[in-house]
Design a protein around this motif. Structure first.
Motif, PDB file in Angstrom:
ATOM      1  N   ASP A 160       0.906  -1.236   0.016  1.00 27.43           N
ATOM      2  CA  ASP A 160      -0.015   0.054  -0.058  1.00 27.43           C
ATOM      3  C   ASP A 160       0.892   1.088   0.115  1.00 27.43           C
ATOM      4  N   TYR A 161       1.905   1.121   0.852  1.00 26.85           N
ATOM      5  CA  TYR A 161       2.894   2.266   0.844  1.00 26.85           C
ATOM      6  C   TYR A 161       3.583   2.735  -0.502  1.00 26.85           C
ATOM      7  N   VAL A 162       3.875   1.554  -1.187  1.00 29.41           N
ATOM      8  CA  VAL A 162       4.731   1.533  -2.762  1.00 29.41           C
ATOM      9  C   VAL A 162       3.594   2.214  -3.504  1.00 29.41           C
ATOM     10  N   TRP A 163       2.180   1.873  -3.379  1.00 34.13           N
ATOM     11  CA  TRP A 163       1.071   2.424  -4.146  1.00 34.13           C
ATOM     12  C   TRP A 163       1.084   3.768  -4.051  1.00 34.13           C
ATOM     13  N   GLN A 164       0.897   4.284  -2.750  1.00 37.15           N
ATOM     14  CA  GLN A 164       1.040   5.866  -2.353  1.00 37.15           C
ATOM     15  C   GLN A 164       2.056   6.573  -3.236  1.00 37.15           C
ATOM     16  N   LEU A 165       3.254   5.895  -2.959  1.00 40.05           N
ATOM     17  CA  LEU A 165       4.312   6.798  -3.521  1.00 40.05           C
ATOM     18  C   LEU A 165       4.480   6.514  -5.004  1.00 40.05           C
ATOM     19  N   TYR A 166       3.797   5.567  -5.527  1.00 44.85           N
ATOM     20  CA  TYR A 166       3.665   5.356  -7.159  1.00 44.85           C
ATOM     21  C   TYR A 166       2.556   6.399  -7.621  1.00 44.85           C
ATOM     22  N   CYS A 167       1.613   6.905  -6.810  1.00 43.23           N
ATOM     23  CA  CYS A 167       0.524   7.732  -7.290  1.00 43.23           C
ATOM     24  C   CYS A 167       1.035   9.045  -6.923  1.00 43.23           C
ATOM     25  N   SER A 168       1.999   9.349  -6.194  1.00 43.89           N
ATOM     26  CA  SER A 168       2.470  10.711  -5.840  1.00 43.89           C
ATOM     27  C   SER A 168       2.797  11.731  -7.126  1.00 43.89           C
ATOM     28  N   ASP A 169       2.928  12.982  -6.689  1.00 41.02           N
ATOM     29  CA  ASP A 169       3.467  13.702  -7.974  1.00 41.02           C
ATOM     30  C   ASP A 169       4.849  13.741  -8.296  1.00 41.02           C
ATOM     31  N   ASN A 170       5.596  13.072  -7.494  1.00 41.36           N
ATOM     32  CA  ASN A 170       7.107  13.355  -7.480  1.00 41.36           C
ATOM     33  C   ASN A 170       7.498  11.766  -7.464  1.00 41.36           C
ATOM     34  N   PRO A 171       8.113  11.202  -8.389  1.00 42.57           N
ATOM     35  CA  PRO A 171       8.835   9.724  -8.393  1.00 42.57           C
ATOM     36  C   PRO A 171      10.347   9.625  -7.457  1.00 42.57           C
ATOM     37  N   ILE A 172      10.697  10.854  -7.142  1.00 42.06           N
ATOM     38  CA  ILE A 172      11.969  10.830  -6.253  1.00 42.06           C
ATOM     39  C   ILE A 172      11.732  10.077  -5.070  1.00 42.06           C
ATOM     40  N   ARG A 173      10.654  10.172  -4.464  1.00 37.64           N
ATOM     41  CA  ARG A 173      10.271   9.452  -3.202  1.00 37.64           C
ATOM     42  C   ARG A 173      10.350   7.902  -3.585  1.00 37.64           C
ATOM     43  N   LEU A 174       9.887   7.567  -4.455  1.00 37.77           N
ATOM     44  CA  LEU A 174       9.737   6.095  -4.861  1.00 37.77           C
ATOM     45  C   LEU A 174      11.348   5.691  -5.195  1.00 37.77           C
ATOM     46  N   GLU A 175      11.918   6.555  -6.189  1.00 38.93           N
ATOM     47  CA  GLU A 175      13.271   6.304  -6.205  1.00 38.93           C
ATOM     48  C   GLU A 175      14.230   6.101  -4.994  1.00 38.93           C
ATOM     49  N   ASN A 176      13.743   6.648  -3.834  1.00 39.35           N
ATOM     50  CA  ASN A 176      14.634   6.375  -2.610  1.00 39.35           C
ATOM     51  C   ASN A 176      14.248   5.393  -1.748  1.00 39.35           C
ATOM     52  N   LEU A 177      13.381   4.428  -2.275  1.00 39.20           N
ATOM     53  CA  LEU A 177      12.881   3.409  -1.403  1.00 39.20           C
ATOM     54  C   LEU A 177      14.153   2.247  -1.546  1.00 39.20           C
ATOM     55  N   SER A 178      14.525   1.515  -0.441  1.00 39.90           N
ATOM     56  CA  SER A 178      15.726   0.698  -0.464  1.00 39.90           C
ATOM     57  C   SER A 178      15.250  -0.636   0.200  1.00 39.90           C
ATOM     58  N   ASP A 179      14.006  -0.666   0.757  1.00 40.32           N
ATOM     59  CA  ASP A 179      13.980  -1.932   1.996  1.00 40.32           C
ATOM     60  C   ASP A 179      13.059  -2.879   1.162  1.00 40.32           C
ATOM     61  N   TYR A 180      13.079  -2.981   0.188  1.00 40.47           N
ATOM     62  CA  TYR A 180      12.190  -3.983  -0.759  1.00 40.47           C
ATOM     63  C   TYR A 180      12.470  -5.595  -0.164  1.00 40.47           C
ATOM     64  N   SER A 181      13.650  -5.653   0.271  1.00 42.55           N
ATOM     65  CA  SER A 181      14.014  -7.033   0.636  1.00 42.55           C
ATOM     66  C   SER A 181      13.410  -7.483   1.993  1.00 42.55           C
ATOM     67  N   ASP A 182      13.328  -6.393   2.517  1.00 40.76           N
ATOM     68  CA  ASP A 182      12.469  -6.799   4.004  1.00 40.76           C
ATOM     69  C   ASP A 182      11.073  -7.622   3.733  1.00 40.76           C
ATOM     70  N   PHE A 183      10.543  -7.533   2.613  1.00 42.35           N
ATOM     71  CA  PHE A 183       9.219  -7.842   2.455  1.00 42.35           C
ATOM     72  C   PHE A 183       9.153  -9.031   1.239  1.00 42.35           C
ATOM     73  N   GLN A 184       7.925  -9.625   1.194  1.00 46.23           N
ATOM     74  CA  GLN A 184       7.637 -10.945   0.296  1.00 46.23           C
ATOM     75  C   GLN A 184       7.541 -10.646  -1.131  1.00 46.23           C
ATOM     76  N   PHE A 185       8.000  -9.487  -1.643  1.00 50.58           N
ATOM     77  CA  PHE A 185       7.587  -9.119  -3.142  1.00 50.58           C
ATOM     78  C   PHE A 185       8.927  -9.448  -4.051  1.00 50.58           C
ATOM     79  N   ASP A 186       9.338 -10.402  -4.473  1.00 47.86           N
ATOM     80  CA  ASP A 186      10.437 -10.697  -5.097  1.00 47.86           C
ATOM     81  C   ASP A 186      10.791  -9.845  -6.276  1.00 47.86           C
ATOM     82  N   TYR A 187       9.733  -9.390  -7.039  1.00 47.42           N
ATOM     83  CA  TYR A 187       9.918  -8.796  -8.360  1.00 47.42           C
ATOM     84  C   TYR A 187       9.621  -7.348  -8.319  1.00 47.42           C
ATOM     85  N   LEU A 188       9.229  -6.753  -7.243  1.00 47.58           N
ATOM     86  CA  LEU A 188       8.594  -5.490  -7.053  1.00 47.58           C
ATOM     87  C   LEU A 188       9.773  -4.446  -7.299  1.00 47.58           C
TER      88      LEU A 188
END
Length: 310
Positions: A160-188
């Motif tokens: 849900d958090y990644v979706w909120q960032l995807y829908c925000s008007d600035n992709p730089i916040r999405l670019e700064n995400l780095s904790d994918y490996s803490d969750f069970q989405f291998d391809y996100l």
């Protein structure tokens, strides 16, 4: 009513799933949220209004088709309130991963107590090839189903958090995400990287996919449009696009081609590919959205792999 609900990534796979000996009802998520403006409130009136406007303008989707195919299926999802177990079937590519996080955002709000699991394909063996659900046989699909990933509340909150960032008007916040490996989405992570590469590059105003399209024309010298399309699909598998989306991309780039039979670039097309000139001013359109962000308000710096706001 069954206590199990399957949500799939498209009609083709839904038909395949129906033929498997699995219990439960099936809902098809008929959207392509990787293209056009998206709003965080999945399923709201304003959300569907924005989606219809985009699909109608760019893909000539009629109101009746949109209601019949997309909204009716969504309403069916809304009416499936009894299921305590929900299984999502989504592929590794950008197309599917964006739909997946949107669905999870909706489920977080509307199906708080359901047990949600995920069947997701991608790397199946030692080769570099990525496999979609439609590439697998019945035995492989049933094996994936047995090994489905049980999502935790933290996983759902993260989607849900990644979706909120995807829908925000600035992709730089999405670019700064780095904790994918803490969750069970291998391809996100890979899908979001592919999304960020869709912003125009500083060098020539074309994004990664558009540059690849020009490069394929020069390198592969396809004999005709059909062969060209086949090469584009192979090169751009991570996007998960269909012909209709690549045709739209070719429409944008059409002035850079002198012929499609055989496929050849114009002199200007070659100069743009060699970064001798930019196509940015010809493409810039203040109405092109990628998620919540205006595509041409940002530039991608291929040297630093960072997005810059204009």
């Amino acid at each position: 009513m069954s206590s199990l609900l399957h949500i799939t990534n498209g009609d083709y796979f839904t038909e395949k799933l129906r033929s498997l000996p699995l219990k439960g009802d099936i809902i098809t998520w008929r959207e392509m949220l990787c293209e056009g403006k998206t709003l965080t409130s999945v399923g709201s009136e304003s959300f569907w209004k924005a989606r219809f406007e985009f699909l109608n303008k760019n893909y000539k989707v009629s109101k009746s088709w949109f209601i019949e195919k997309t909204l009716k299926e969504y309403r069916s999802l809304c009416n499936h309130k009894q299921q305590d177990e929900i299984v999502l079937w989504f592929d590794y590519d950008l197309f599917c991963q964006v739909n997946m996080i949107a669905v999870l955002s909706w489920l977080k709000t509307h199906r708080k107590y359901a047990h949600i699991s995920l069947v997701c394909t991608g790397k199946e063996d030692e080769s570099e090839k990525m496999y979609g659900l439609h590439d697998l046989n019945d035995e492989q699909l049933l094996s994936h189903y047995e090994d489905k990933i049980d999502l935790t509340q933290d996983d759902i909150e993260y989607a849900d958090y990644v979706w909120q960032l995807y829908c925000s008007d600035n992709p730089i916040r999405l670019e700064n995400l780095s904790d994918y490996s803490d969750f069970q989405f291998d391809y996100l992570s890979g899908a979001i990287q592919a999304h960020l590469h869709r912003f125009p590059t500083i060098k020539n105003g074309l994004n990664e996919m558009e540059n690849h399209i020009l490069w394929l024309a020069v390198e592969q010298k396809p004999a005709n449009r059909q062969q060209f399309m086949s090469e584009i699909h192979k090169k751009e598998a991570i996007l998960g696009f269909g012909d209709i989306q690549y045709e739209r991309a070719l429409g944008r780039l059409k002035p850079l081609f002198s012929s499609f039979r055989p496929v050849r670039l114009t002199k200007k097309g070659e100069e743009i590919l060699e970064n001798k000139t930019s196509y940015y001013s010809c493409l810039r359109d203040n109405d092109v959205y990628l998620g919540g962000a205006l595509k041409y308000n940002f530039l991608y710096n291929t040297e630093s792999s960072r997005i810059l706001k204009l």
